[in-house]
Design an enzyme around this catalytic site. Structure first.
Site, PDB file in Angstrom:
ATOM      1  N   TYR A   1      26.860  48.784  42.188  1.00 46.90           N
ATOM      2  CA  TYR A   1      26.590  47.790  41.339  1.00 46.90           C
ATOM      3  C   TYR A   1      28.086  48.140  41.137  1.00 46.90           C
ATOM      4  O   TYR A   1      28.946  49.718  40.668  1.00 46.90           O
ATOM      5  CB  TYR A   1      25.688  47.904  40.034  1.00 46.90           C
ATOM      6  CG  TYR A   1      25.357  48.902  39.366  1.00 46.90           C
ATOM      7  CD1 TYR A   1      26.196  49.186  38.633  1.00 46.90           C
ATOM      8  CD2 TYR A   1      24.786  50.016  39.895  1.00 46.90           C
ATOM      9  CE1 TYR A   1      26.044  50.117  37.723  1.00 46.90           C
ATOM     10  CE2 TYR A   1      24.408  50.722  39.299  1.00 46.90           C
ATOM     11  CZ  TYR A   1      25.589  51.067  37.843  1.00 46.90           C
ATOM     12  OH  TYR A   1      24.714  52.066  37.059  1.00 46.90           O
TER      13      TYR A   1
ATOM     14  N   SER B   1      26.976  56.825  37.173  1.00 43.39           N
ATOM     15  CA  SER B   1      27.329  55.900  36.708  1.00 43.39           C
ATOM     16  C   SER B   1      29.331  56.345  36.667  1.00 43.39           C
ATOM     17  O   SER B   1      29.468  57.188  36.266  1.00 43.39           O
ATOM     18  CB  SER B   1      27.696  54.897  36.245  1.00 43.39           C
ATOM     19  OG  SER B   1      27.890  54.008  35.236  1.00 43.39           O
TER      20      SER B   1
ATOM     21  N   MET C   1      64.058  30.277  47.889  1.00 41.43           N
ATOM     22  CA  MET C   1      64.660  30.548  48.691  1.00 41.43           C
ATOM     23  C   MET C   1      65.589  29.757  50.012  1.00 41.43           C
ATOM     24  O   MET C   1      65.235  28.505  49.280  1.00 41.43           O
ATOM     25  CB  MET C   1      64.289  31.644  50.140  1.00 41.43           C
ATOM     26  CG  MET C   1      63.311  32.568  49.800  1.00 41.43           C
ATOM     27  SD  MET C   1      62.879  33.368  51.540  1.00 41.43           S
ATOM     28  CE  MET C   1      61.387  32.837  51.537  1.00 41.43           C
TER      29      MET C   1
ATOM     30  N   LYS D   1      55.725  27.861  57.133  1.00 43.38           N
ATOM     31  CA  LYS D   1      56.369  26.290  57.405  1.00 43.38           C
ATOM     32  C   LYS D   1      56.592  25.960  58.631  1.00 43.38           C
ATOM     33  O   LYS D   1      56.355  25.269  59.403  1.00 43.38           O
ATOM     34  CB  LYS D   1      57.580  25.807  57.452  1.00 43.38           C
ATOM     35  CG  LYS D   1      58.639  24.756  56.956  1.00 43.38           C
ATOM     36  CD  LYS D   1      60.462  23.932  56.698  1.00 43.38           C
ATOM     37  CE  LYS D   1      60.149  24.738  55.262  1.00 43.38           C
ATOM     38  NZ  LYS D   1      59.885  23.151  54.567  1.00 43.38           N
TER      39      LYS D   1
ATOM     40  N   ARG E   1      50.916  22.271  54.640  1.00 40.81           N
ATOM     41  CA  ARG E   1      50.829  24.044  54.591  1.00 40.81           C
ATOM     42  C   ARG E   1      49.503  23.558  53.552  1.00 40.81           C
ATOM     43  O   ARG E   1      49.169  22.267  52.780  1.00 40.81           O
ATOM     44  CB  ARG E   1      52.026  24.781  53.987  1.00 40.81           C
ATOM     45  CG  ARG E   1      51.774  23.891  52.790  1.00 40.81           C
ATOM     46  CD  ARG E   1      53.277  24.287  52.130  1.00 40.81           C
ATOM     47  NE  ARG E   1      53.597  24.243  50.692  1.00 40.81           N
ATOM     48  CZ  ARG E   1      55.389  24.014  50.418  1.00 40.81           C
ATOM     49  NH1 ARG E   1      55.725  25.010  50.696  1.00 40.81           N
ATOM     50  NH2 ARG E   1      55.170  23.282  49.209  1.00 40.81           N
TER      51      ARG E   1
ATOM     52  N   ARG F   1      66.283  25.742  57.525  1.00 45.19           N
ATOM     53  CA  ARG F   1      65.285  26.070  56.255  1.00 45.19           C
ATOM     54  C   ARG F   1      64.535  27.529  56.238  1.00 45.19           C
ATOM     55  O   ARG F   1      63.884  28.040  57.195  1.00 45.19           O
ATOM     56  CB  ARG F   1      63.965  25.035  55.701  1.00 45.19           C
ATOM     57  CG  ARG F   1      65.107  23.628  55.147  1.00 45.19           C
ATOM     58  CD  ARG F   1      63.368  23.027  55.087  1.00 45.19           C
ATOM     59  NE  ARG F   1      63.809  21.960  54.291  1.00 45.19           N
ATOM     60  CZ  ARG F   1      64.022  20.572  54.628  1.00 45.19           C
ATOM     61  NH1 ARG F   1      64.763  20.909  55.916  1.00 45.19           N
ATOM     62  NH2 ARG F   1      64.697  19.482  54.381  1.00 45.19           N
TER      63      ARG F   1
ATOM     64  N   GLY G   1      32.423  56.868  35.123  1.00 41.53           N
ATOM     65  CA  GLY G   1      33.288  56.151  34.400  1.00 41.53           C
ATOM     66  C   GLY G   1      34.614  56.153  34.229  1.00 41.53           C
ATOM     67  O   GLY G   1      35.232  57.419  34.299  1.00 41.53           O
TER      68      GLY G   1
ATOM     69  N   HIS H   1      59.207  21.388  40.148  1.00 44.22           N
ATOM     70  CA  HIS H   1      59.839  23.041  40.315  1.00 44.22           C
ATOM     71  C   HIS H   1      58.735  23.170  39.296  1.00 44.22           C
ATOM     72  O   HIS H   1      57.338  24.304  39.479  1.00 44.22           O
ATOM     73  CB  HIS H   1      60.661  23.255  40.166  1.00 44.22           C
ATOM     74  CG  HIS H   1      61.354  25.227  39.922  1.00 44.22           C
ATOM     75  ND1 HIS H   1      60.601  25.459  38.187  1.00 44.22           N
ATOM     76  CD2 HIS H   1      60.866  26.030  41.097  1.00 44.22           C
ATOM     77  CE1 HIS H   1      61.100  27.002  38.903  1.00 44.22           C
ATOM     78  NE2 HIS H   1      61.136  27.017  39.999  1.00 44.22           N
TER      79      HIS H   1
ATOM     80  N   CYS I   1      31.566  52.018  35.746  1.00 40.92           N
ATOM     81  CA  CYS I   1      31.290  51.115  34.458  1.00 40.92           C
ATOM     82  C   CYS I   1      32.636  51.252  34.020  1.00 40.92           C
ATOM     83  O   CYS I   1      32.688  50.624  32.760  1.00 40.92           O
ATOM     84  CB  CYS I   1      30.197  51.522  33.813  1.00 40.92           C
ATOM     85  SG  CYS I   1      30.399  53.209  32.796  1.00 40.92           S
TER      86      CYS I   1
ATOM     87  N   ARG J   1      24.509  54.475  26.985  1.00 48.12           N
ATOM     88  CA  ARG J   1      24.434  55.900  27.132  1.00 48.12           C
ATOM     89  C   ARG J   1      24.883  56.537  25.510  1.00 48.12           C
ATOM     90  O   ARG J   1      25.486  55.635  24.719  1.00 48.12           O
ATOM     91  CB  ARG J   1      26.374  55.908  27.592  1.00 48.12           C
ATOM     92  CG  ARG J   1      27.310  56.837  27.498  1.00 48.12           C
ATOM     93  CD  ARG J   1      28.468  56.624  27.638  1.00 48.12           C
ATOM     94  NE  ARG J   1      29.533  56.526  26.778  1.00 48.12           N
ATOM     95  CZ  ARG J   1      30.613  55.487  27.116  1.00 48.12           C
ATOM     96  NH1 ARG J   1      31.409  55.904  27.849  1.00 48.12           N
ATOM     97  NH2 ARG J   1      31.004  55.432  25.567  1.00 48.12           N
TER      98      ARG J   1
ATOM     99  N   GLY K   1      61.207  27.178  46.161  1.00 44.83           N
ATOM    100  CA  GLY K   1      62.961  26.471  45.776  1.00 44.83           C
ATOM    101  C   GLY K   1      63.173  27.812  45.284  1.00 44.83           C
ATOM    102  O   GLY K   1      63.882  28.442  45.108  1.00 44.83           O
TER     103      GLY K   1
HETATM  104  C1  PEP Z   1      34.719  55.216  31.449  1.00 43.79           C
HETATM  105  O1  PEP Z   1      34.928  56.358  31.025  1.00 43.79           O
HETATM  106  O2  PEP Z   1      34.961  54.815  32.047  1.00 43.79           O
HETATM  107  C2  PEP Z   1      33.576  55.055  30.662  1.00 43.79           C
HETATM  108  C3  PEP Z   1      33.145  53.485  30.791  1.00 43.79           C
HETATM  109  O3  PEP Z   1      33.564  55.425  29.340  1.00 43.79           O
HETATM  110  P1  PEP Z   1      34.440  55.424  27.971  1.00 43.79           P
HETATM  111  O4  PEP Z   1      35.388  54.254  28.508  1.00 43.79           O
HETATM  112  O5  PEP Z   1      33.491  54.901  27.033  1.00 43.79           O
HETATM  113  O6  PEP Z   1      35.093  56.690  27.960  1.00 43.79           O
HETATM  114 MG    MG Z   2      34.009  57.698  29.373  1.00 44.09          MG
END
Ligand code: PEP
Ligand code: MG
Length: 883
Positions: free
Chosen positions: A857, A770, A106, A26, A339, A95, A772, A455, A837, A617, A104
């Site tokens: 990724y 990857s 404060m 403000k 704002r 204010r 997990g 509100h 993943c 997998r 709303g």
């Molecule tokens: C993990 O462990 O992050 C994974 C992707 O495998 P899962 O969840 O199947 O154990």
């Molecule tokens: Mg796993």
């Protein structure tokens, strides 16, 4: 010398728009407007820094007090009026104004500076005794409530008594004499409640109000709001002390709120509401239902024209949709706030793409204007157009999306029901800031009173809750816990559906369907794709999900969990036969039955993802998961024994024996992942054969197939090398049989701390990593994935954990381990491809982190793919800007 107080007003402004952190939204908006020559009543902002210091020590430094004093002097000089002047007093508003708006949450005090003496001066000056005493009684009650913490009902009930005594209906029917008496009685309440007189020194009033506004940063509703919106508790609020202007000075006065574009749809049309002859709080509080802004031009044409013009200027200046507050005092327009406007997800996307088309912003800015939550919301359900609807009422479509739930009438009930997993619609006459916990817990909100900026509407939109407001046909009977509307009586816990896009209230449970991605959002995501460097894949284990994810922009599959294919109804007998097998030969026979089914799965998935990498997998969970539950088996056995069906008894007993022999105390840490593959190599053999046969056959049809075979739960290099060798052997066999070569890869999951720590060695056996992070979180914390709900919510409430680490990646611990894995992995294989993943792959904060630490990724569920695309681009922009 530090500056603690910043003045604003025509030609005397110290601050500017970029000083949000210090002056709050403000304060910085007022400063910027004043700099732009927009009419703003002068005033000053006490910085957030002062708030933080005051909340810590409950005291102000000499320097702060001196600067406040100087600012008051300056304000008095500028207005040519003095605080408390018995002839012509200066009146101010006090204010709050934090870095990000907390509507709303404060406190605010208006008409400050009125005293027994100065109220007479005001009455004489404006020649309106009623007006002066109306201001005075409002000020005393507001001061009593906000500054002194006296329950506002104590004042309200006196007003009701007075109305009864005079036999009048509304507050506006109370004359000067009545209001004067009320002011006296209100002072009596303060004396009675607090044991001291209502202060008659305006400087004392001001100091107390400033303290109260600072302290309101820590009131329970503000704390809850911050928690829900992830606002940092340490920021504090600024305080704005501003010259009062009055919208309640007759028919050429008024007050309103407006948005430069429609905050619900994003349409480029001035949008707002106002009330003639009213004070600002009347509009936001939803007490009187306001008029649409377009009609203001017929009533106060010059001020309206100026308002439209200023709003356009403000939008062009800030290059974003603005949310403004204004007051017109006897034909003169004053801007009280500008704002960045809160908007719905649909509006955010539309405004961002429109502004690019209008040349106001560039594509990169557009990508930063859409939030991950917006995309999440756009993928939220709406009413199935085929559904039969019994619409029982209509209100204003305040926040889009549809919601189904059981009717509750209090915020506490909504919260209580949510705790037991029940979905609710919170039905209220109007909501107040105390209701936000319940609003968050409910699926949707329905109110009887209030406009599009009430509100409920503002908070509903901010939370992305479907919301219908101003549904005046409804009457709530709180004693019987029912509401009645157009001949229907709806009881507490009856189901209703609300459509926040259409403003309708529907009886019963209506089928909802997922929203699709519209062209504007598609455009934003294409821009995001051009910016981002982080890849986005999906976790999918059937062709339908894979196809959907590809449509949503996935660039391949990062995790196909093959065990999900084992659970199919047609598969489970063969899977069980394989598990029950007493020797390798009979196991192989059962696996042979599974092979064509698995192959069919892979054919479908490969086809959906043609040309893109597909990480498959190998089987991960322990075998007992595929057998029936022991208790179920025991029951079955008892039934068979009673019925005397001896034929099957032995069979069931055998299964029970097998269940017992496979039972583990800690299956999550037990015989699973590559351990299973090593002890039963024929299972992985079958899977690899199915993968490679499918890939080769499609390659022979001319398709480009990119299989990546992934080994789970590796902790020892040997586990990987032994399994990899088997995998490669089978892959070579199949390729030789099919007469085609496929460029396949064999990689591993990094989901145990040990794997990350020896990643340099593991990398030598892997074509990719990857992470997990589900298992990595489990094994780093020593928290069982399946049992955390017993204590993590309590940890969060107690502030021991900020987030559930299975939802938001723990950067401090798990993240550090990932960094070790990345660094070590790349130390021996510099171009090793790495992704994530676990569930974190679709969570915005974790995606940023994945990008920062150098992953190639993220992989997430199909519906989170668009979110990941957006966040990946925002992360690229953020990292570039940080350099
Ligand atoms: C993990 O462990 O992050 C994974 C992707 O495998 P899962 O969840 O199947 O154990
Ligand atoms: Mg796993």
């Amino acid at each position: 010398m530090s500056k603690f107080v910043y003045f604003f007003g025509k030609d005397v402004t110290d601050g500017k728009g970029s000083m949000k952190d210090l002056l709050g939204g403000k304060g910085s908006g007022l400063a910027e407007m004043a700099n732009l020559g927009v009419p703003v009543p002068p005033g000053f902002t006490i910085t957030t820094e002062v708030c933080v210091l005051y909340l810590k020590d409950q005291i102000y430094s000499e320097e702060v007090l001196k600067q406040i004093e100087e600012a008051i002097d300056k304000l008095e000089t500028l207005n040519n009026k003095k605080l408390g002047d018995p002839k012509d007093p200066l009146l101010v508003s006090v204010r709050s104004g934090a870095r990000v708006s907390m509507p709303g949450m404060m406190d605010t005090v208006l008409n400050l500076g009125l005293t027994d003496k100065s109220v007479i001066g005001l009455a004489n000056k404006v020649n309106d005794e009623r007006f002066a005493y109306d201001c005075y009684r409002r000020f005393i009650s507001m001061f009593g409530d906000v500054v002194l913490g006296i329950d506002s009902d104590k004042f309200e009930s006196l007003i009701e008594d007075k109305k009864k005594e005079l036999k009048v209906e509304s507050d506006t029917d109370l004359d000067a004499k009545a209001l004067k008496e009320l002011a006296e009685r209100f002072k009596g309440v303060i004396k009675l409640e607090k044991g001291f007189e209502f202060p008659q020194d305006p400087k004392v009033q001001l100091q107390m109000a400033i303290n109260a506004v600072f302290e309101s940063w820590n009131n329970p509703r503000a704390i809850t709001y911050r928690k829900l919106n992830e606002i940092d508790d340490s920021w504090g609020t600024a305080v704005n002390v501003q010259t009062m202007v009055y919208g309640n000075r007759g028919n050429t006065s008024g007050t309103g709120v407006a948005f430069t574009r429609n905050p619900s749809t994003g349409e480029k049309k001035f949008f707002g509401e106002y009330l003639i002859n009213a004070q600002g709080e009347d509009v936001v509080a939803g007490i009187r239902t306001p008029d649409y802004i377009d009609t203001l031009g017929n009533k106060i044409p010059d001020a309206y024209k100026q308002l439209v013009d200023i709003c356009q200027r403000l939008e062009s200046h800030f290059r974003d949709m603005q949310d403004i507050e204004f007051t017109i005092q006897e034909g003169n327009l004053y801007m009280l706030q500008t704002r960045t406007g809160k908007r719905t997800a649909a509006a955010a996307v539309k405004i961002a793409t429109d502004m690019v088309a209008e040349g106001l912003i560039d594509k990169e800015t557009a990508v930063t204007r859409v939030k991950a939550e917006h995309i999440d919301l756009l993928l939220h359900p709406r009413i199935d157009p085929k559904a039969k609807l019994e619409v029982i009422a209509r209100g204003l479509p305040a926040s889009p999306g549809a919601a189904v739930g059981k009717v509750v009438f209090t915020a506490e009930d909504a919260e209580g029901m949510a705790e037991i997993g029940e979905k609710t619609i919170l039905v209220r006459t109007e909501t107040s800031p105390e209701d936000i916990g319940g609003m968050a817990a409910a699926q949707g909100v329905l109110t009887v009173r209030g406009g599009m900026t009430s509100h409920a509407a503002v908070v509903g939109r901010g939370m992305g809750k479907p919301c219908v407001v101003g549904c005046g046909e409804i009457s709530i009977d709180t004693k019987s816990n029912i509401f009645m509307v157009n001949g229907h009586t709806i009881k507490e816990h009856d189901y209703i559906t609300i459509d926040g896009s259409a403003g309708s209230v529907i009886i019963g449970k209506v089928d909802l369907i997922d929203a699709e991605i519209n062209d504007d959002l598609k455009q934003i995501l294409v821009w995001a794709d051009n910016i981002r460097t982080l890849g986005v894949r999906t976790n999918a284990d059937n062709p339908a999900d894979a196809g959907l994810a590809r449509e949503l922009g996935a660039e391949g599959i990062g995790l196909c969990r093959t065990e999900h294919m084992f659970f199919g109804e047609d598969r489970i007998p063969a899977v069980r036969e394989m598990i029950m097998a007493e020797d390798e030969k009979s196991r192989k026979k059962a696996l042979k039955r599974l092979l064509p089914m698995q192959k069919e799965d892979f054919l479908g998935i490969f086809r959906s993802m043609e040309g893109l990498p597909v990480t498959i997998r190998l089987l991960d969970p322990p075998l007992h998961e595929f057998l029936p539950d022991k208790e179920e088996l025991d029951t079955k056995l008892r039934e068979l024994e009673t019925s005397g069906d001896c034929g099957k008894i032995d069979e069931v007993k055998k299964v029970i024996q097998r269940v017992i022999s496979l039972k583990e105390l800690n299956p999550m840490l037990g015989h699973r992942g590559c351990r299973l593959g090593i002890t039963y190599p024929e299972i992985y053999d079958m899977q690899v054969r199915a993968i490679m046969e499918a890939a080769c056959e499609l390659a022979n049809e001319g398709m480009q197939i990119v299989p990546e075979i992934m080994i789970p739960l590796v902790g020892l290099v040997k586990e990987l090398s032994v399994t990899r060798e088997e995998v490669c052997k089978m892959a070579e066999t199949v390729m030789a049989e099919k007469g085609v070569r496929i460029d396949y890869k064999v990689g591993t999951m990094i989901e145990l701390p040990r794997a990350a720590i020896i990643a340099d060695k593991i990398a030598q056996e892997a074509d990719f990593f990857s992470f997990g992070t589900n298992d990595l979180t489990q094994t780093t914390f020593g928290f069982s994935r399946d049992d955390v709900s017993k204590f993590v919510p309590i940890y969060q409430k107690a502030g021991i954990l900020e987030h559930d680490p299975f939802a938001v990646l723990d950067q401090e611990g798990v993240g550090e381990i990932m960094k070790i894995g990345i660094e070590k992995g790349r130390s021996t294989k510099p171009d090793l491809k790495m992704g994530i993943c676990g569930e974190h792959g679709g969570e915005p904060k974790s995606i940023h982190f994945a990008h920062q630490i150098g992953l190639d990724y993220v992989s997430c569920s199909p519906y989170r793919v668009p979110i990941a695309r957006l966040v990946a681009a925002q992360s690229t922009i953020e990292m570039r800007n940080a350099k």
